[in-house]
Design an enzyme around this catalytic site. Structure first.
Site, PDB file in Angstrom:
ATOM      1  N   HIS A  42       6.142   2.419   1.554  1.00 26.77           N
ATOM      2  CA  HIS A  42       4.964   1.564   1.762  1.00 26.77           C
ATOM      3  C   HIS A  42       5.280   0.369   2.666  1.00 26.77           C
ATOM      4  CE1 HIS A  42       1.018  -0.045   0.335  1.00 26.77           C
ATOM      5  NE2 HIS A  42       1.600  -1.209   0.621  1.00 26.77           N
ATOM      6  N   GLU A  43       6.342  -0.361   2.314  1.00 25.34           N
ATOM      7  CA  GLU A  43       6.671  -1.567   3.085  1.00 25.34           C
ATOM      8  C   GLU A  43       7.219  -1.218   4.470  1.00 25.34           C
ATOM      9  OE1 GLU A  43       5.665  -4.370   2.167  1.00 25.34           O
ATOM     10  OE2 GLU A  43       5.099  -3.754   0.147  1.00 25.34           O
ATOM     11  N   HIS A  46       4.282  -0.682   6.774  1.00 26.19           N
ATOM     12  CA  HIS A  46       3.722  -1.960   7.233  1.00 26.19           C
ATOM     13  C   HIS A  46       4.588  -2.565   8.341  1.00 26.19           C
ATOM     14  CE1 HIS A  46       0.420  -2.327   4.512  1.00 26.19           C
ATOM     15  NE2 HIS A  46       1.154  -2.445   3.425  1.00 26.19           N
TER      16      HIS A  46
END
Length: 287
Positions: A42-43, A46
């Site tokens: 997820h990170e 980003h």
């Protein structure tokens, strides 16, 4: 623990290093591994999206139950870029979910670990898609509403929805405890996070608006849209500047009682606010 990755600091909470060991001793090693993989995916999504779009990232923080990316002020970004960076996280969890299902189908993952991976990515994706600031869904909603509602109204709506979501999460945690006899602290922690972050979001919005207004101090070289406001000379600089919108020149007709004193603009008031207290009156700035 802090590691420098190019221009981005990777800050790992000490409990993050203990989390896999503690989970393994409790017989939850598979769930812990699934959570760490899902958060990393997820990170990382980003981070890669931000770098691809030329957005500065000063720090990536990893904690036992979440992660966060310290972007440059998100409210100073164009809505399309903010939407893209925000959507990258949930999209990566959807991709991880589908990949995990495929690997389980091909028997490259054990059924138990595949189930943990699917469940974790699904929960992480759905939670982050809630239309509440500062979650990814809230930033995506802000990016969609900003052109119609403007920065302040779109951001305040996102923060208000965050408070509603926090209330629902607390209600769910209380219901599970009272009715089912299960004390699940995860919804409560998420609710506290949403409630505590609202003020930070509005503070970031104010900083973004000041930055945008500072950009407006550049010389006007071509016709731009202008708006006219009538204000009293006892109005504070801060209150007057709330009427200004980035991208459009704002003119002010300054009155004393029912008598027009003079015309001024957002640039003059902003320069005055930078020189003195923003609570000072407009009269002192235009005299």
């Amino acid at each position: 623990m802090t590691v420098q990755l190019g221009r981005t600091r990777l800050r790992v909470h000490p409990l993050m290093l203990m989390f896999p060991v503690m989970a393994s001793r409790l017989g939850m090693g598979g769930d812990a591994a699934a959570l760490l993989i899902s958060l990393a995916v997820h990170e990382a999504a980003h981070l890669l999206a931000a770098r691809a779009l030329g957005i500065g990232v000063s720090e990536l923080r990893l904690m036992p139950f979440g992660g966060s990316l310290a972007l440059e002020n998100p409210y100073a970004l164009p809505p399309s870029r903010l939407f893209a960076v925000s959507a990258a996280g949930p999209a990566s969890n959807l991709l991880a979910l589908l990949s995990g299902a495929a690997l389980a189908h091909w028997r490259l993952l054990s059924p138990d670990f595949a189930l943990a991976l699917l469940r974790t990515n699904l929960v992480l994706m759905l939670f982050n898609l809630l239309p509440a600031l500062p979650l990814d869904g809230g930033r995506m909603l802000y990016a969609l509403l900003f052109p119609r509602l403007g920065r302040p109204r779109a951001a305040r709506l996102g923060v208000a929805l965050g408070r509603v979501a926090a209330g629902l999460l607390l209600a769910f945690a209380a219901w599970a405890w009272l009715v089912q006899g299960r004390l699940n602290l995860s919804p409560a922690f998420a609710a506290v996070f949403l409630l505590a972050s609202g003020r930070d979001e509005l503070s970031a919005l104010s900083s973004a608006k000041v930055s945008a207004l500072l950009d407006a101090l550049r010389p006007v070289s071509e016709p731009v849209e202008a708006r006219l406001w009538a204000i009293g000379d006892d109005c504070s600089l801060q209150s007057a500047l709330r009427c200004a919108e980035p991208g459009a020149a704002t003119l002010f007709a300054v009155y004393h009682g029912n008598r027009l004193l003079r015309f001024t603009d957002d640039r003059a008031l902003l320069e005055a606010a930078l020189r003195q207290d923003g609570d000072a009156g407009v009269a002192a700035a235009v005299s």
